[in-house]
Write an enzyme that holds these catalytic residues in place. Structure first.
Site, PDB file in Angstrom:
ATOM      1  N   THR A 116       0.825  -1.209   0.000  1.00 31.02           N
ATOM      2  CA  THR A 116       0.000   0.000   0.000  1.00 31.02           C
ATOM      3  C   THR A 116       0.857   1.257   0.000  1.00 31.02           C
ATOM      4  O   THR A 116       1.999   1.230   0.479  1.00 31.02           O
ATOM      5  CB  THR A 116      -0.906   0.006   1.255  1.00 31.02           C
ATOM      6  OG1 THR A 116      -1.526   1.283   1.402  1.00 31.02           O
ATOM      7  CG2 THR A 116      -0.094  -0.259   2.521  1.00 31.02           C
ATOM      8  N   ASP A 117       0.276   2.364  -0.491  1.00 33.47           N
ATOM      9  CA  ASP A 117       0.999   3.640  -0.414  1.00 33.47           C
ATOM     10  C   ASP A 117       1.069   4.173   1.017  1.00 33.47           C
ATOM     11  O   ASP A 117       1.830   5.085   1.308  1.00 33.47           O
ATOM     12  CB  ASP A 117       0.354   4.687  -1.339  1.00 33.47           C
ATOM     13  CG  ASP A 117      -1.116   4.954  -1.034  1.00 33.47           C
ATOM     14  OD1 ASP A 117      -1.685   4.309  -0.140  1.00 33.47           O
ATOM     15  OD2 ASP A 117      -1.719   5.815  -1.722  1.00 33.47           O
ATOM     16  N   TYR A 142      -2.047  -0.363  10.941  1.00 34.68           N
ATOM     17  CA  TYR A 142      -2.177  -1.011   9.633  1.00 34.68           C
ATOM     18  C   TYR A 142      -0.953  -0.744   8.768  1.00 34.68           C
ATOM     19  O   TYR A 142      -0.294  -1.661   8.274  1.00 34.68           O
ATOM     20  CB  TYR A 142      -3.445  -0.535   8.906  1.00 34.68           C
ATOM     21  CG  TYR A 142      -3.412  -0.834   7.420  1.00 34.68           C
ATOM     22  CD1 TYR A 142      -3.279  -2.140   6.959  1.00 34.68           C
ATOM     23  CD2 TYR A 142      -3.496   0.186   6.471  1.00 34.68           C
ATOM     24  CE1 TYR A 142      -3.223  -2.420   5.587  1.00 34.68           C
ATOM     25  CE2 TYR A 142      -3.450  -0.087   5.107  1.00 34.68           C
ATOM     26  CZ  TYR A 142      -3.311  -1.389   4.675  1.00 34.68           C
ATOM     27  OH  TYR A 142      -3.249  -1.668   3.327  1.00 34.68           O
ATOM     28  N   LYS A 146       2.057  -3.277   7.307  1.00 34.74           N
ATOM     29  CA  LYS A 146       2.384  -3.463   5.894  1.00 34.74           C
ATOM     30  C   LYS A 146       3.840  -3.071   5.615  1.00 34.74           C
ATOM     31  O   LYS A 146       4.527  -3.730   4.835  1.00 34.74           O
ATOM     32  CB  LYS A 146       1.432  -2.651   5.000  1.00 34.74           C
ATOM     33  CG  LYS A 146       0.017  -3.189   4.950  1.00 34.74           C
ATOM     34  CD  LYS A 146      -0.093  -4.598   4.373  1.00 34.74           C
ATOM     35  CE  LYS A 146       0.108  -4.657   2.875  1.00 34.74           C
ATOM     36  NZ  LYS A 146      -0.154  -6.023   2.330  1.00 34.74           N
TER      37      LYS A 146
END
Length: 305
Positions: A116-117, A142, A146
């Site tokens: 994810t960015d 979160y 990641k």
């Protein structure tokens, strides 16, 4: 993948079927001979190893993750377990299956880690983009989980020369998305005349990517991406959250036929500003220059369409 490759490929779909998984979405492919569904948790190393032992697997596309920021704030443990330890299990299973006695790897194998960015943190409102070289600066449990999984994949590439790529994408939207996410949440609530919750001042910016465009990008990276590289997949499609809500309300008004009782419910009066999310990143925006230049991917779908 089946639309593009039909019977040239075989897919084994491994999913734990948590609250966000729904087999109904796969009804049209479940009868295919070249498709297998396995209900399993990626943290269960025995089951994952068995899948590798029983099948000749050339590609792993590792999507499986807990992904909802609000849930990560309430329950970080689940995110660390699935996103970090689950990724480690996947890496170890693929490494064991693909490694040759001399420590090199079989040809034409690849592990693609979908990220994810959000690992990059937050951008200023007035400019700049995330590049593959942007330092990691995660702010939520979160995004921290990641970022940790990305680092594990990077470490396997560096230490073992493990054949992998990492992709970092912007916010996805499209059919079948679980209704906790912004766009389906707003559509559902508006049609029922429920409040439309907006964090803070509503001006947090996200870069929206249609799910099929993302899927095409992932496929192109697993086919053509240079080993050990990271590719950012984003749409140059920035919108403030409040803009998204206005677009949805206008679109619903256009689409609902006269006489539909829901038409009267859809109203800007439903917009309700709520306390901002803890650690809420202000702006995300991806520069997809590298994937465009090296692989020829670009987003095809305009948000308004």
């Amino acid at each position: 993948m089946f639309q593009k490759y039909d019977n040239e490929i075989r897919i084994i779909n491994v999913d734990k079927l948590t609250y966000a998984g729904n087999l109904e979405n796969l009804k049209d492919i479940e009868g295919r001979d070249n498709y297998t569904f396995v209900k399993a948790d990626i943290c269960d190393s025995e089951t994952i190893q068995k899948i590798f032992e029983e099948n000749e697997i050339d590609r792993v596309v590792h999507f499986a993750a807990e992904s909802h920021v609000d849930r990560s704030i309430k329950n970080p443990d689940v995110f660390v377990k699935t996103n970090v330890l689950g990724t480690l299990v996947m890496l170890n299973a693929a490494k064991a299956a693909w490694e040759l006695p001399d420590g090199t790897f079989q040809k034409d194998k690849k592990f693609l880690h979908v990220s994810t960015d959000e690992v990059y943190g937050s951008l200023d409102e007035d400019g700049g983009y995330f590049y593959e070289t942007t330092p990691y600066d995660p702010h939520s449990p979160y995004s921290a989980s990641k970022a940790s999984s990305d680092m594990l994949v990077k470490s396997y590439m560096d230490t073992y020369k493990f054949p992998a790529n990492i992709t970092n994408c912007s916010n996805n939207y499209g059919p079948y998305q679980f209704p906790e996410k912004l766009i389906p949440l707003i559509i559902n609530n508006a049609l029922q005349g429920k409040k439309l919750p907006v964090y803070g001042d509503g001006k947090n910016v996200r870069d929206w990517l249609y799910v099929m465009d993302h899927a095409k990008g992932i496929d192109m990276v697993q086919e053509k991406g240079r080993l050990f590289e990271t590719y950012n997949i984003g749409g140059h499609n920035e919108k403030q959250n409040i803009q998204i809500i206005h677009i949805i309300l206008d679109t619903l008004q256009e689409m609902l036929p006269e006489g539909d009782p829901r038409k009267a419910l859809v109203s800007e009066d439903l917009i309700t500003y709520v306390e901002d999310r803890k650690g809420h990143d202000r702006r995300y925006a991806i520069a997809p220059d590298k994937i465009k230049a090296e692989i020829g991917w670009y987003p095809e779908t305009k948000f308004e369409d």
